[in-house]
Design a protein around this motif. Structure first.
Motif, PDB file in Angstrom:
ATOM      1  N   UNK A 191      80.055 -12.490  -4.431  1.00 16.81           N
ATOM      2  CA  UNK A 191      79.983 -11.388  -5.395  1.00 16.81           C
ATOM      3  C   UNK A 191      81.093 -10.371  -5.147  1.00 16.81           C
ATOM      4  N   UNK A 192      81.796  -9.945  -6.202  1.00 17.15           N
ATOM      5  CA  UNK A 192      82.718  -8.821  -6.038  1.00 17.15           C
ATOM      6  C   UNK A 192      81.914  -7.546  -5.848  1.00 17.15           C
ATOM      7  N   UNK A 193      82.369  -6.680  -4.949  1.00 13.21           N
ATOM      8  CA  UNK A 193      81.614  -5.469  -4.659  1.00 13.21           C
ATOM      9  C   UNK A 193      82.548  -4.271  -4.562  1.00 13.21           C
ATOM     10  N   UNK A 194      82.025  -3.111  -4.954  1.00 12.22           N
ATOM     11  CA  UNK A 194      82.749  -1.854  -4.852  1.00 12.22           C
ATOM     12  C   UNK A 194      81.907  -0.914  -4.012  1.00 12.22           C
ATOM     13  N   UNK A 195      82.461  -0.470  -2.885  1.00 12.91           N
ATOM     14  CA  UNK A 195      81.788   0.422  -1.957  1.00 12.91           C
ATOM     15  C   UNK A 195      82.396   1.810  -2.046  1.00 12.91           C
ATOM     16  N   UNK A 196      81.569   2.835  -2.208  1.00 17.12           N
ATOM     17  CA  UNK A 196      82.065   4.201  -2.092  1.00 17.12           C
ATOM     18  C   UNK A 196      81.475   4.804  -0.818  1.00 17.12           C
TER      19      UNK A 196
END
Length: 214
Positions: A191-196
């Motif tokens: 899965x592509x993921x975006x972490x802030x």
């Protein structure tokens, strides 16, 4: 039209900008491949969580935004939030207090899913919680609750994942353990993921590209 292609696909932020009144908070242009994690770092008020809200479909009306967000061939901004195929993991586990651990995990499964009990048991076994099906979420430790929240998200079969400082409320010892678990599960699922985050240790553990705001 919902995103329904089962093949893992990239999450692309195409010249996304977010404004509050006349002030530009951020501008992001990025591609996140399946299994990768893009980290967006910055101080409070820099727009990190606002970016996630725009992608997920619940941007506050006080903000304005431009740019496209695509998942595979689909521009997800044309879809209602519940059809975007995007899962979210927050600082708090947000487990339903009136449901057992198994009930919380079943909530993530599609309504027509087969063999729910077996799938729940397998998910719990994957994160070291075998036999916890009947437990009340209130009796779990913070780390155990975080594990259940992660597996509930994965059982919902998202096409991409947004991570909003998911480790910030864990103690130091547990934080590294959960980083390893979360990022390994996302890679395994492709899965592509975006972490802030504001924590450089989170970014180092994610192992992907980093965008710094502010």
């Amino acid at each position: 039209m919902a995103v329904d292609d089962a093949t893992p696909q990239a999450l692309v932020l195409d010249n996304v900008s977010i404004h509050l009144a006349e002030r530009e908070l951020l501008r992001v242009d990025a591609r996140v491949a399946p299994g990768d994690v893009l980290t967006v770092m910055g101080p409070s008020g820099s727009g990190k969580s606002t970016l996630l809200a725009y992608i997920a479909g619940f941007l506050d009306s006080a903000f304005s935004a431009q740019g496209n967000v695509t998942l595979g061939r689909q521009n997800v901004l044309t879809l209602p939030a519940e059809q975007r195929g995007i899962g979210l993991l927050f600082q708090d586990a947000l487990l339903f207090p009136h449901l057992s651990v198994a009930g919380n995990l079943c909530f993530g499964l599609p309504r027509d899913a087969q063999n729910k009990a077996q799938r729940v048991a397998k998910a719990l076994s994957q994160v070291g919680l075998a036999g916890f099906e009947a437990r009340d979420p209130a009796t779990l430790s913070g780390g155990q609750q975080a594990r259940v929240a992660l597996m509930r998200l994965l059982l919902s079969q998202p096409r991409a994942v947004l991570l909003d400082e998911p480790f910030s409320k864990l103690d130091t010892a547990l934080r590294q353990e959960m980083r390893t678990l979360v990022f390994s599960q996302l890679r395994e699922a492709g899965l592509p993921a975006l972490l802030v985050t504001h924590d450089h240790a989170d970014a180092d553990a994610a192992g992907g590209p980093i965008i710094e705001l502010g």
